[in-house]
Design an enzyme around this catalytic site. Structure first.
Site, PDB file in Angstrom:
ATOM      1  N   ASP A 131       0.836  -1.210   0.000  1.00  0.00           N
ATOM      2  CA  ASP A 131       0.000   0.000   0.000  1.00  0.00           C
ATOM      3  C   ASP A 131       0.869   1.257   0.000  1.00  0.00           C
ATOM      4  O   ASP A 131       1.995   1.246   0.487  1.00  0.00           O
ATOM      5  CB  ASP A 131      -0.918  -0.027   1.235  1.00  0.00           C
ATOM      6  CG  ASP A 131      -2.103   0.920   1.100  1.00  0.00           C
ATOM      7  OD1 ASP A 131      -2.385   1.383  -0.027  1.00  0.00           O
ATOM      8  OD2 ASP A 131      -2.744   1.198   2.122  1.00  0.00           O
ATOM      9  N   GLY A 132       0.326   2.328  -0.568  1.00  0.00           N
ATOM     10  CA  GLY A 132       0.991   3.630  -0.514  1.00  0.00           C
ATOM     11  C   GLY A 132       1.606   4.078  -1.831  1.00  0.00           C
ATOM     12  O   GLY A 132       2.298   5.089  -1.869  1.00  0.00           O
ATOM     13  N   ARG A 179       0.202   7.637  -2.685  1.00  0.00           N
ATOM     14  CA  ARG A 179       0.750   8.699  -1.829  1.00  0.00           C
ATOM     15  C   ARG A 179       2.226   8.944  -2.110  1.00  0.00           C
ATOM     16  O   ARG A 179       2.708  10.066  -2.058  1.00  0.00           O
ATOM     17  CB  ARG A 179       0.521   8.344  -0.350  1.00  0.00           C
ATOM     18  CG  ARG A 179      -0.865   8.699   0.134  1.00  0.00           C
ATOM     19  CD  ARG A 179      -1.197   8.002   1.427  1.00  0.00           C
ATOM     20  NE  ARG A 179      -1.500   6.602   1.206  1.00  0.00           N
ATOM     21  CZ  ARG A 179      -1.537   5.684   2.172  1.00  0.00           C
ATOM     22  NH1 ARG A 179      -1.260   6.030   3.416  1.00  0.00           N
ATOM     23  NH2 ARG A 179      -1.854   4.444   1.888  1.00  0.00           N
ATOM     24  N   ARG A 192      -0.655   9.277  -9.840  1.00  0.00           N
ATOM     25  CA  ARG A 192      -0.683   8.057  -9.022  1.00  0.00           C
ATOM     26  C   ARG A 192      -0.068   6.856  -9.742  1.00  0.00           C
ATOM     27  O   ARG A 192       0.587   6.016  -9.129  1.00  0.00           O
ATOM     28  CB  ARG A 192      -2.135   7.723  -8.623  1.00  0.00           C
ATOM     29  CG  ARG A 192      -2.768   8.707  -7.658  1.00  0.00           C
ATOM     30  CD  ARG A 192      -4.225   8.304  -7.375  1.00  0.00           C
ATOM     31  NE  ARG A 192      -4.326   6.915  -6.978  1.00  0.00           N
ATOM     32  CZ  ARG A 192      -4.157   6.485  -5.719  1.00  0.00           C
ATOM     33  NH1 ARG A 192      -3.919   7.330  -4.760  1.00  0.00           N
ATOM     34  NH2 ARG A 192      -4.245   5.204  -5.441  1.00  0.00           N
ATOM     35  N   HIS A 230       2.499   3.334  -8.996  1.00  0.00           N
ATOM     36  CA  HIS A 230       2.291   1.910  -9.292  1.00  0.00           C
ATOM     37  C   HIS A 230       3.467   1.349 -10.092  1.00  0.00           C
ATOM     38  O   HIS A 230       3.892   0.216  -9.903  1.00  0.00           O
ATOM     39  CB  HIS A 230       0.992   1.709 -10.065  1.00  0.00           C
ATOM     40  CG  HIS A 230      -0.234   2.099  -9.286  1.00  0.00           C
ATOM     41  ND1 HIS A 230      -0.432   1.691  -7.983  1.00  0.00           N
ATOM     42  CD2 HIS A 230      -1.308   2.865  -9.604  1.00  0.00           C
ATOM     43  CE1 HIS A 230      -1.593   2.181  -7.547  1.00  0.00           C
ATOM     44  NE2 HIS A 230      -2.140   2.899  -8.506  1.00  0.00           N
ATOM     45  N   SER A 271      -7.489  -5.649  -5.270  1.00  0.00           N
ATOM     46  CA  SER A 271      -8.601  -6.202  -4.491  1.00  0.00           C
ATOM     47  C   SER A 271      -9.891  -6.150  -5.298  1.00  0.00           C
ATOM     48  O   SER A 271     -10.001  -5.400  -6.279  1.00  0.00           O
ATOM     49  CB  SER A 271      -8.777  -5.422  -3.181  1.00  0.00           C
ATOM     50  OG  SER A 271      -9.404  -4.170  -3.434  1.00  0.00           O
ATOM     51  N   GLU A 291     -12.342  -4.719  -4.445  1.00  0.00           N
ATOM     52  CA  GLU A 291     -12.875  -3.365  -4.248  1.00  0.00           C
ATOM     53  C   GLU A 291     -12.122  -2.318  -5.079  1.00  0.00           C
ATOM     54  O   GLU A 291     -12.587  -1.188  -5.219  1.00  0.00           O
ATOM     55  CB  GLU A 291     -12.821  -2.971  -2.769  1.00  0.00           C
ATOM     56  CG  GLU A 291     -13.822  -3.696  -1.885  1.00  0.00           C
ATOM     57  CD  GLU A 291     -13.441  -5.145  -1.597  1.00  0.00           C
ATOM     58  OE1 GLU A 291     -14.307  -6.024  -1.721  1.00  0.00           O
ATOM     59  OE2 GLU A 291     -12.267  -5.409  -1.280  1.00  0.00           O
ATOM     60  N   ASN A 292     -10.964  -2.685  -5.609  1.00  0.00           N
ATOM     61  CA  ASN A 292     -10.163  -1.699  -6.346  1.00  0.00           C
ATOM     62  C   ASN A 292     -10.776  -1.294  -7.692  1.00  0.00           C
ATOM     63  O   ASN A 292     -10.354  -0.303  -8.300  1.00  0.00           O
ATOM     64  CB  ASN A 292      -8.719  -2.185  -6.546  1.00  0.00           C
ATOM     65  CG  ASN A 292      -7.872  -2.113  -5.289  1.00  0.00           C
ATOM     66  OD1 ASN A 292      -7.003  -2.958  -5.059  1.00  0.00           O
ATOM     67  ND2 ASN A 292      -8.104  -1.115  -4.446  1.00  0.00           N
ATOM     68  N   ARG A 304      -5.057  -1.621   8.721  1.00  0.00           N
ATOM     69  CA  ARG A 304      -6.277  -2.401   8.507  1.00  0.00           C
ATOM     70  C   ARG A 304      -5.974  -3.518   7.519  1.00  0.00           C
ATOM     71  O   ARG A 304      -4.925  -3.546   6.891  1.00  0.00           O
ATOM     72  CB  ARG A 304      -7.427  -1.517   8.036  1.00  0.00           C
ATOM     73  CG  ARG A 304      -7.151  -0.777   6.748  1.00  0.00           C
ATOM     74  CD  ARG A 304      -8.371   0.027   6.263  1.00  0.00           C
ATOM     75  NE  ARG A 304      -7.967   0.925   5.193  1.00  0.00           N
ATOM     76  CZ  ARG A 304      -7.573   2.189   5.374  1.00  0.00           C
ATOM     77  NH1 ARG A 304      -7.557   2.703   6.575  1.00  0.00           N
ATOM     78  NH2 ARG A 304      -7.188   2.930   4.360  1.00  0.00           N
ATOM     79  N   ILE A 305      -6.947  -4.424   7.384  1.00  0.00           N
ATOM     80  CA  ILE A 305      -6.740  -5.657   6.615  1.00  0.00           C
ATOM     81  C   ILE A 305      -7.295  -5.540   5.196  1.00  0.00           C
ATOM     82  O   ILE A 305      -6.864  -6.254   4.289  1.00  0.00           O
ATOM     83  CB  ILE A 305      -7.355  -6.862   7.381  1.00  0.00           C
ATOM     84  CG1 ILE A 305      -6.714  -7.001   8.785  1.00  0.00           C
ATOM     85  CG2 ILE A 305      -7.221  -8.160   6.613  1.00  0.00           C
ATOM     86  CD1 ILE A 305      -5.211  -7.228   8.790  1.00  0.00           C
TER      87      ILE A 305
HETATM   88  C1  IPE Z   1      -5.511  -2.774  -0.243  1.00  0.00           C
HETATM   89  O1  IPE Z   1      -5.160  -1.446  -0.425  1.00  0.00           O
HETATM   90  C2  IPE Z   1      -5.491  -3.497  -1.553  1.00  0.00           C
HETATM   91  C3  IPE Z   1      -4.186  -3.698  -2.166  1.00  0.00           C
HETATM   92  C4  IPE Z   1      -3.047  -3.371  -1.646  1.00  0.00           C
HETATM   93  C5  IPE Z   1      -4.203  -4.352  -3.443  1.00  0.00           C
HETATM   94  P1  IPE Z   1      -6.248  -0.309  -0.632  1.00  0.00           P
HETATM   95  O2  IPE Z   1      -5.507   0.963  -0.764  1.00  0.00           O
HETATM   96  O3  IPE Z   1      -7.167  -0.686  -1.722  1.00  0.00           O
HETATM   97  O4  IPE Z   1      -7.060  -0.376   0.743  1.00  0.00           O
HETATM   98  P2  IPE Z   1      -7.940   0.731   1.464  1.00  0.00           P
HETATM   99  O5  IPE Z   1      -8.970   1.191   0.482  1.00  0.00           O
HETATM  100  O6  IPE Z   1      -7.031   1.834   1.855  1.00  0.00           O
HETATM  101  O7  IPE Z   1      -8.509   0.029   2.661  1.00  0.00           O
HETATM  102  C1  IPE Z   2      -1.468   0.164  -3.366  1.00  0.00           C
HETATM  103  O1  IPE Z   2      -1.260   1.529  -3.410  1.00  0.00           O
HETATM  104  C2  IPE Z   2      -1.697  -0.449  -4.717  1.00  0.00           C
HETATM  105  C3  IPE Z   2      -3.085  -0.893  -4.957  1.00  0.00           C
HETATM  106  C4  IPE Z   2      -4.074  -0.869  -4.107  1.00  0.00           C
HETATM  107  C5  IPE Z   2      -3.360  -1.400  -6.284  1.00  0.00           C
HETATM  108  P1  IPE Z   2      -2.480   2.540  -3.445  1.00  0.00           P
HETATM  109  O2  IPE Z   2      -2.835   2.804  -4.853  1.00  0.00           O
HETATM  110  O3  IPE Z   2      -3.590   2.080  -2.585  1.00  0.00           O
HETATM  111  O4  IPE Z   2      -1.802   3.831  -2.810  1.00  0.00           O
HETATM  112  P2  IPE Z   2      -2.443   4.833  -1.778  1.00  0.00           P
HETATM  113  O5  IPE Z   2      -2.945   4.030  -0.630  1.00  0.00           O
HETATM  114  O6  IPE Z   2      -3.551   5.548  -2.488  1.00  0.00           O
HETATM  115  O7  IPE Z   2      -1.327   5.742  -1.398  1.00  0.00           O
HETATM  116 MG    MG Z   3      -4.098   2.342  -0.661  1.00  0.00          MG
END
Ligand code: IPE
Ligand code: IPE
Ligand code: MG
Length: 253
Positions: free
Chosen positions: A27-28, A31, A40, A44, A72, A74-75, A204-205
C-alpha cells in the site's frame, strides 16, 4: 543503507526461524507519487520495481511463499484510467521478469477471480504460471482481483453443494474441509501466513486473507510500498523473530 549495515542485518537473521509464508499488503503507491507531484500511476510503476526486489530478497532469505496483494475486488471502484493501468502492469511485469524468476527458481501462482480480468492480463498471468511451473523454490503468489469475503462465500457454496449432493455430512465439516475450498488451498501446509506486513502506515486488513490470518503475526510499517526494500523485509523478519507465537497455548521454553 551501506554495505556493512546490510551485512549486519543479514547476520542477525535466524535462518532457522524465517517465516515460511510472508504476505504483504502493498500500500501507498498513490501517496508516494503524490508526495513527488507525480500522477498516481507513477507510484504503481515504481511499486512494480519494488515487487522485483522484494521477491528476490524473500527468495534469498528462504521464504517459502510470498503472497502479494496486488488488486482487491474493491479496487474496481477507482477511476477507469488507474484501473486500466493496474491491469496492464502484470503484462509489463511478467514480460520483463519471468527470466529472473526462473533463474531464482521462483514459481508464480495466483489467487483471485482471474477470469474477470482483461484478456491480455489473463494471458500474461497464465503464461507466467506456465513458464515457472517447474520451478521448485519460493512460490510468488499474487492476490489479483482477490477479496477474502468473496473467497469465503465461494467456499461456503462449494461445501453446501457437496452436502446437497450427499458427498459430505454436515457433521464432517471442519476447518480442514473448509480450508480446502479456499483459494489458498494450493499452498498446502503454507496456506496461512506466518507474517503479514502492510506498508504505508494504514493499519487495517482491507479484505485480505481473513480466514488465513487467524494466528499470523501482524506488522504495520510506515514506508510507502515503492520505498520498501529487501532491507525493510529483513528488518521486519528480525522483528518477527523476536515475537512469541503461542497459538492460544502457553510459552514453551
Ligand atoms: C488494499 O489497499 C489493496 C491492495 C493493496 C491491493 P487499498 O488501498 O485498496 O485499501 P484501502 O482502500 O485503503 O482500505
Ligand atoms: C497500493 O497503493 C496499490 C493498490 C491498491 C493497487 P495505493 O494505490 O492504494 O496507494 P495509496 O494508498 O492511495 O497511497
Ligand atoms: Mg491504498
Amino acid at each position: 543503507m551501506d554495505r556493512e549495515n546490510k551485512q549486519q542485518l543479514v547476520t542477525k537473521i535466524d535462518k532457522d526461524n524465517v517465516p515460511n509464508h510472508v504476505a504483504i499488503i502493498m500500500d501507498g503507491n498513490g501517496r508516494w507519487a503524490q508526495k513527488r507531484h507525480l500522477p498516481r500511476i507513477a507510484g504503481h510503476k515504481e511499486g512494480m520495481q519494488t515487487v522485483k526486489r522484494v521477491t528476490i530478497a524473500a527468495s534469498d532469505l528462504g521464504v517459502k511463499v510470498l503472497t502479494l496483494y496486488a488488486f482487491s475486488t474493491e479496487n474496481w471502484k477507482r477511476p477507469d484510467k488507474e484501473v486500466s493501468f493496474l491491469m496492464k502492469l502484470p503484462v509489463t511485469f511478467f514480460g520483463d521478469f519471468v527470466p529472473d524468476l526462473i533463474k531464482n527458481n521462483v514459481k508464480v501462482q495466483v489467487m483471485g477471480l482471474i477470469d474477470q480480468l482483461p484478456k491480455a492480463t489473463q494471458k500474461a498471468v497464465a503464461d507466467a504460471v506456465a513458464q515457472t511451473a517447474n520451478c521448485t523454490g519460493m512460490i510468488l503468489n499474487f492476490a489479483l482481483n482477490y477479496g477474502s469475503r468473496m473467497e469465503i462465500i465461494d467456499a461456503v457454496k462449494q461445501v453446501a453443494s457437496m452436502v446437497k449432493q450427499d458427498e459430505l455430512a454436515i457433521g464432517d465439516i471442519d476447518e480442514t474441509v473448509f480450508s480446502d475450498k479456499l483459494m489458498s488451498a494450493p499452498l498446502g501446509e503454507y496456506a496461512d501466513p506466518d507474517l503479514l506486513i502492510r506498508t504505508s502506515g494504514e493499519e487495517r486488513i482491507s479484505n485480505f486473507l481473513l480466514w488465513q490470518i487467524a494466528y499470523s503475526e501482524l506488522a504495520f510499517v510506515d514506508t510507502y510500498w515503492p520505498d520498501f526494500s529487501g532491507e525493510t523485509l529483513q528488518a521486519e523478519i528480525i522483528e518477527y523473530q523476536g515475537r512469541h507465537r503461542r497459538f492460544g497455548g502457553l510459552e514453551t521454553e
